[in-house]
Motif scaffolding. Structure first.
Motif, PDB file in Angstrom:
ATOM      1  N   SER A 154       0.828  -1.206   0.000  1.00  0.00           N
ATOM      2  CA  SER A 154       0.000   0.000   0.000  1.00  0.00           C
ATOM      3  C   SER A 154       0.861   1.255   0.000  1.00  0.00           C
ATOM      4  O   SER A 154       0.611   2.198  -0.769  1.00  0.00           O
ATOM      5  CB  SER A 154      -0.927   0.003   1.216  1.00  0.00           C
ATOM      6  N   ALA A 155       1.876   1.278   0.844  1.00  0.00           N
ATOM      7  CA  ALA A 155       2.737   2.457   0.944  1.00  0.00           C
ATOM      8  C   ALA A 155       3.512   2.703  -0.344  1.00  0.00           C
ATOM      9  O   ALA A 155       3.680   3.851  -0.775  1.00  0.00           O
ATOM     10  CB  ALA A 155       3.701   2.294   2.121  1.00  0.00           C
ATOM     11  N   ARG A 156       3.981   1.637  -0.972  1.00  0.00           N
ATOM     12  CA  ARG A 156       4.735   1.787  -2.224  1.00  0.00           C
ATOM     13  C   ARG A 156       3.869   2.393  -3.320  1.00  0.00           C
ATOM     14  O   ARG A 156       4.320   3.242  -4.095  1.00  0.00           O
ATOM     15  CB  ARG A 156       5.286   0.435  -2.666  1.00  0.00           C
ATOM     16  N   LEU A 157       2.611   1.971  -3.389  1.00  0.00           N
ATOM     17  CA  LEU A 157       1.728   2.497  -4.423  1.00  0.00           C
ATOM     18  C   LEU A 157       1.425   3.971  -4.177  1.00  0.00           C
ATOM     19  O   LEU A 157       1.481   4.786  -5.107  1.00  0.00           O
ATOM     20  CB  LEU A 157       0.428   1.692  -4.477  1.00  0.00           C
ATOM     21  N   VAL A 158       1.101   4.333  -2.940  1.00  0.00           N
ATOM     22  CA  VAL A 158       0.806   5.738  -2.637  1.00  0.00           C
ATOM     23  C   VAL A 158       2.032   6.604  -2.899  1.00  0.00           C
ATOM     24  O   VAL A 158       1.932   7.701  -3.463  1.00  0.00           O
ATOM     25  CB  VAL A 158       0.324   5.893  -1.182  1.00  0.00           C
ATOM     26  N   ARG A 159       3.203   6.104  -2.518  1.00  0.00           N
ATOM     27  CA  ARG A 159       4.449   6.842  -2.788  1.00  0.00           C
ATOM     28  C   ARG A 159       4.641   7.046  -4.289  1.00  0.00           C
ATOM     29  O   ARG A 159       4.998   8.149  -4.741  1.00  0.00           O
ATOM     30  CB  ARG A 159       5.647   6.086  -2.208  1.00  0.00           C
ATOM     31  N   MET A 161      -2.183  13.760  -7.176  1.00  0.00           N
ATOM     32  CA  MET A 161      -3.015  13.555  -5.995  1.00  0.00           C
ATOM     33  C   MET A 161      -4.179  12.675  -6.410  1.00  0.00           C
ATOM     34  O   MET A 161      -4.842  12.957  -7.419  1.00  0.00           O
ATOM     35  CB  MET A 161      -3.535  14.899  -5.482  1.00  0.00           C
ATOM     36  N   HIS A 162      -4.442  11.604  -5.656  1.00  0.00           N
ATOM     37  CA  HIS A 162      -5.551  10.726  -6.028  1.00  0.00           C
ATOM     38  C   HIS A 162      -6.887  11.419  -5.816  1.00  0.00           C
ATOM     39  O   HIS A 162      -7.780  11.343  -6.664  1.00  0.00           O
ATOM     40  CB  HIS A 162      -5.499   9.421  -5.234  1.00  0.00           C
ATOM     41  N   GLY A 163      -7.038  12.073  -4.687  1.00  0.00           N
ATOM     42  CA  GLY A 163      -8.234  12.863  -4.437  1.00  0.00           C
ATOM     43  C   GLY A 163      -9.393  12.125  -3.803  1.00  0.00           C
ATOM     44  O   GLY A 163     -10.393  12.745  -3.419  1.00  0.00           O
ATOM     45  N   LEU A 201      -7.675   0.722  -3.172  1.00  0.00           N
ATOM     46  CA  LEU A 201      -6.393   0.044  -3.337  1.00  0.00           C
ATOM     47  C   LEU A 201      -6.638  -1.462  -3.320  1.00  0.00           C
ATOM     48  O   LEU A 201      -7.212  -1.986  -2.365  1.00  0.00           O
ATOM     49  CB  LEU A 201      -5.421   0.405  -2.208  1.00  0.00           C
ATOM     50  N   PHE A 202      -6.209  -2.155  -4.358  1.00  0.00           N
ATOM     51  CA  PHE A 202      -6.429  -3.595  -4.475  1.00  0.00           C
ATOM     52  C   PHE A 202      -5.098  -4.334  -4.421  1.00  0.00           C
ATOM     53  O   PHE A 202      -4.182  -4.051  -5.190  1.00  0.00           O
ATOM     54  CB  PHE A 202      -7.154  -3.920  -5.785  1.00  0.00           C
ATOM     55  N   VAL A 253      -2.805  -2.146  -6.790  1.00  0.00           N
ATOM     56  CA  VAL A 253      -3.317  -1.460  -7.976  1.00  0.00           C
ATOM     57  C   VAL A 253      -4.354  -0.443  -7.509  1.00  0.00           C
ATOM     58  O   VAL A 253      -5.138  -0.722  -6.598  1.00  0.00           O
ATOM     59  CB  VAL A 253      -3.958  -2.474  -8.953  1.00  0.00           C
ATOM     60  N   ILE A 254      -4.383   0.720  -8.137  1.00  0.00           N
ATOM     61  CA  ILE A 254      -5.314   1.770  -7.743  1.00  0.00           C
ATOM     62  C   ILE A 254      -6.496   1.848  -8.721  1.00  0.00           C
ATOM     63  O   ILE A 254      -6.330   1.584  -9.909  1.00  0.00           O
ATOM     64  CB  ILE A 254      -4.594   3.143  -7.663  1.00  0.00           C
TER      65      ILE A 254
END
Length: 276
Positions: free
Chosen positions: A167-172, A180-182, A189-190, A207-208
């Motif tokens: 999760s952290a790697r994807l957000v980073r 910004m995902h918003g 997050l899958f 994956v987002i």
């Protein structure tokens, strides 16, 4: 259930009556006589979420399962909307929010950010009525972060570490790309399921989805905090050590670093303000 080959969207964004369709999906839709905007608009499909009636219109998401010539079943998400518009400098009179989402999916793929695959997009305007259709592929063998969070007390330390790391790697990656995902809810997050692992050393990945509100940064730190706070507020089972691990990966630093301390402090301050 299987998924069509993952093909990144490559055509130019359609305008007006132009439609976009991946070649493999086009074959599947043609087999079921669904290879037109009107046929897709009329087909019966099971809603998977409550219709969104914001913005003066309506937007729905339905599950459409189709069988190919080999008997394999493909799960597609058929998203349809009427007068569900967003306005911008480029389109001041408005455009379907799915148009924004479709372009965002293409942009994420061009940036190498793992995101949902889109296979079909089209829009129609007749008088004051504006309709749009977007089809995305099912994320096979993945569960959203909400589902992992519900099972959090049952997970061992290794699986918790894997969930946090992925999760952290994807957000980073999203934020490092200047985006910004918003709307960064855990349900967007899958992560791949343990039963898909073929090697004990293999790491989870994420994956987002739901890129309708994503945009480039204006005030980077502030907007990163907004995205992170959405997760922080909802992942209530995560303890401070979990968040330190997440933020350490997000910042590429130590869990005890001053940068992690700073992010935690800002999240807590934001939470206090929201509760007032």
């Amino acid at each position: 259930m299987t998924q069509l080959p993952a093909l990144s969207p490559s055509a130019n964004p359609p305008r007006g009556h132009a439609d976009y369709c991946e070649s493999e999906l086009a074959k599947l839709l043609a087999r079921h006589e669904l290879n037109s905007f009107e046929h897709l608009w009329q087909v019966a499909a099971e809603n998977v979420d409550i219709p969104n009636r914001e913005r003066g219109g309506v937007s729905t998401v339905s599950l459409l399962t189709l069988e190919d010539e080999k008997g394999q079943r493909h799960r597609l998400y058929l998203k349809r909307q009427t007068n569900h518009l967003a306005r911008s400098v480029v389109r001041p009179l408005g455009e379907p929010t799915f148009s924004r989402e479709w372009r965002a999916i293409r942009r994420y793929h061009s940036l190498g950010i793992p995101s949902v695959e889109a296979g079909w997009y089209g829009e129609r305007k007749q008088g004051k009525h504006w309709r749009a259709i977007l089809i995305t592929f099912d994320l096979t063998n993945r569960d959203d972060l909400d589902s992992w969070h519900v099972r959090w007390p049952e997970l061992d330390d290794e699986y918790r570490r894997q969930v946090i790391t992925a999760s952290a790697r994807l957000v980073r990656q999203i934020h490092q790309a200047g985006m910004m995902h918003g709307c960064l809810f855990p349900k967007h997050l899958f992560l791949n399921r343990p039963d898909t692992f073929t090697d004990a050393r293999q790491q989870m990945d994420a994956v987002i989805i739901d890129l309708e509100k994503t945009r480039r940064f204006v005030l980077r730190r502030h907007e990163c905090l907004r995205d992170l706070y959405v997760l922080w507020r909802r992942l209530t089972c995560w303890q401070q050590d979990d968040w330190r691990q997440f933020l350490a990966i997000y910042c590429d630093s130590s869990p005890k670093s001053t940068e992690v301390d700073r992010w935690l402090s800002q999240l807590e301050i934001r939470g206090q303000r929201k509760r007032r």
